[in-house]
Design an enzyme around this catalytic site. Structure first.
Site, PDB file in Angstrom:
ATOM      1  CE1 TYR A  81      -3.644  -2.480   0.455  1.00 54.01           C
ATOM      2  CE2 TYR A  81      -4.667  -0.491   1.299  1.00 54.01           C
ATOM      3  CZ  TYR A  81      -4.766  -1.767   0.811  1.00 54.01           C
ATOM      4  OH  TYR A  81      -6.008  -2.341   0.695  1.00 54.01           O
ATOM      5  CE  LYS A 116       1.425 -17.406  -3.411  1.00 54.31           C
ATOM      6  NZ  LYS A 116       0.541 -18.595  -3.496  1.00 54.31           N
ATOM      7  CG  ASP A 120      -2.458 -19.942  -2.018  1.00 50.56           C
ATOM      8  OD1 ASP A 120      -1.864 -19.972  -0.917  1.00 50.56           O
ATOM      9  OD2 ASP A 120      -2.032 -20.526  -3.032  1.00 50.56           O
ATOM     10  CG  ASP A 127      -8.215  -4.504   1.727  1.00 50.18           C
ATOM     11  OD1 ASP A 127      -9.146  -4.049   2.405  1.00 50.18           O
ATOM     12  OD2 ASP A 127      -8.175  -4.432   0.482  1.00 50.18           O
ATOM     13  CG  ASP A 141     -13.690  -6.900   2.494  1.00 50.33           C
ATOM     14  OD1 ASP A 141     -13.422  -6.232   3.514  1.00 50.33           O
ATOM     15  OD2 ASP A 141     -14.075  -6.381   1.427  1.00 50.33           O
TER      16      ASP A 141
HETATM   17  C1  IPM Z   1     -10.380  -1.096   4.321  1.00 53.93           C
HETATM   18  C2  IPM Z   1     -10.683  -0.443   3.003  1.00 53.93           C
HETATM   19  C3  IPM Z   1      -9.533   0.486   2.641  1.00 53.93           C
HETATM   20  C4  IPM Z   1      -8.280  -0.356   2.509  1.00 53.93           C
HETATM   21  C5  IPM Z   1      -9.765   1.343   1.385  1.00 53.93           C
HETATM   22  C6  IPM Z   1     -11.038   2.154   1.496  1.00 53.93           C
HETATM   23  C7  IPM Z   1      -8.598   2.228   1.099  1.00 53.93           C
HETATM   24  O1  IPM Z   1     -10.917  -1.401   2.038  1.00 53.93           O
HETATM   25  O2  IPM Z   1     -10.196  -0.367   5.319  1.00 53.93           O
HETATM   26  O3  IPM Z   1     -10.355  -2.328   4.371  1.00 53.93           O
HETATM   27  O4  IPM Z   1      -8.008  -0.912   1.439  1.00 53.93           O
HETATM   28  O5  IPM Z   1      -7.556  -0.462   3.486  1.00 53.93           O
HETATM   29 MG    MG Z   2     -11.000  -3.397   2.762  1.00 55.76          MG
END
Ligand code: IPM
Ligand code: MG
Length: 359
Positions: free
Chosen positions: A141, A192, A224, A248, A252
């Protein structure tokens, strides 16, 4: 002494979920005899529109001065085609970097009432309680160099740099090991290392660090496989520690196990425990301004703020318990709604949590 909390409502559903969360915080402030002062700052798309920058100097200064930052959500289609430096996300990433919030805690806890809302069978997720510890100010990032250039063949190419220094790995590793001590005592480090040198070093450093935590069990997993294991058998995990990008993505996935990403809070901490608290979800432009958003992840983020920055554990628990009661009553926003539940708006959800706190 009063504590200053900076509110960053941002874009999309941000202002709606923030409004409901402050309603809850007002009750908590009274009930626990706390004294909060709120300030507000523009970050993200609204800041681009008002001040020409996703993170205006004034907003950054306010964030640095505050005791904690409550951050709702940023981004939206309006700014999606902006050049990289004028994208709302830059505001969020800038805050993380400038405040040195390297440690991102993302708990994925399944409320028993929501087992049916999970995309997996309820016996696979019942009792789920994972803590993802994501490195937040390094990795791909932020690595330099980065950009889009024209190569020798005259073709455009995009490039980023995936880099971690040993000290960056050690400090996030410590956060994970410490967290594991107060939970199930297990850390799974995700990398990885079969392909990327940067994560070969990551694995080596984690292994060395583990010697200082003989009471914690360390395992390693390739990213993975970790993605697969999260949906196959998620309860095998206690604490997962990983870099910025893998964290990240995996957070999710973990979020959906809990029924909805609308339930997941997060804490981003510096080395002194100062933090920025934000839901894991985004600004949901598709439902913005419609009073449909789930404000619970934002409220749970405020609860994490009470716990981690202000050490007001009883107040944090009160919010969590009130949310439990509201779910018991069957109140659900659209994202977690199933047949038999009572569908409520964002505002009604806020009212219900306030009522549960005071009943
Ligand atoms: C998160 C979001 C952010 C990230 C974006 C909005 C920049 O997806 O906080 O998980 O990628 O960190
Ligand atoms: Mg995110």
């Amino acid at each position: 002494m009063s504590k200053t909390i900076l509110l960053v409502s941002g874009d999309g559903i941000g202002p709606e979920i923030m409004r409901e969360t402050i309603k809850v915080m007002d009750v908590i402030e009274q009930q626990f005899d706390l004294d909060f002062e709120y300030d507000e700052a523009l970050v993200g798309g609204v800041a681009i529109d008002a001040a020409g920058s996703p993170l205006p100097e004034e907003s950054l200064a306010k964030a640095k001065a505050a005791d904690a930052v409550l951050f709702a959500a940023i981004g939206g289609p309006k700014w999606d085609t902006n050049p990289p430096d004028l994208r709302p996300e830059k505001g969020l990433l800038g805050l993380r970097k400038e405040l040195e919030l390297f440690g991102n805690l993302r708990p994925a806890i399944l409320y028993p009432q929501l087992a049916e809302a999970s995309s997996l069978k309820s016996d696979i997720v019942a009792g789920l309680d994972i803590l993802i510890v994501r490195e937040l100010t390094g990795g791909i990032y932020f690595g330099q160099p980065r950009g889009i250039r024209t190569n020798e063949a005259g073709e455009r190419e995009g490039f980023n740099t995936y880099v971690y220094s040993e000290s960056e790995i050690v400090r996030i590793g410590r956060m994970a090991f410490e967290a594991a001590r107060s939970r199930g005592g297990r850390v799974c480090s995700v990398d990885k290392a079969n392909v990327l040198e940067v994560t070969m070093l990551w694995r080596e450093v984690m292994t060395e660090l583990a010697k200082e935590y003989p009471d914690v069990e360390l395992s390693h997993m390739l990213v993975d496989n970790a993605a697969m294991q999260l949906v196959l058998c998620p309860k095998q995990f206690d604490v997962m520690v990983t870099g910025n990008m893998f964290g990240d993505i995996l957070s999710d996935t973990a979020a959906m196990l809990t029924g909805s990403i609308g339930m997941l809070p997060s804490a981003s901490l510096d080395k002194n425990g100062k933090g920025m608290y934000e839901p894991c979800h985004g600004s949901a432009p598709d439902i913005a301004g419609q009073n449909k958003a789930n404000p619970l992840a934002m409220m749970l983020s405020a609860s994490m703020m009470l716990r981690y920055t202000f050490k007001e554990v009883a107040a944090a628990e009160a919010i969590e318990a009130a949310i439990g009661k509201v779910l018991d009553k069957g109140y659900r926003t659209g994202d977690i709604f199933r047949e038999g539940n009572t569908l409520v708006s964002c505002e009604q959800m806020g009212d219900a949590v306030v009522a549960a706190l005071t009943e």
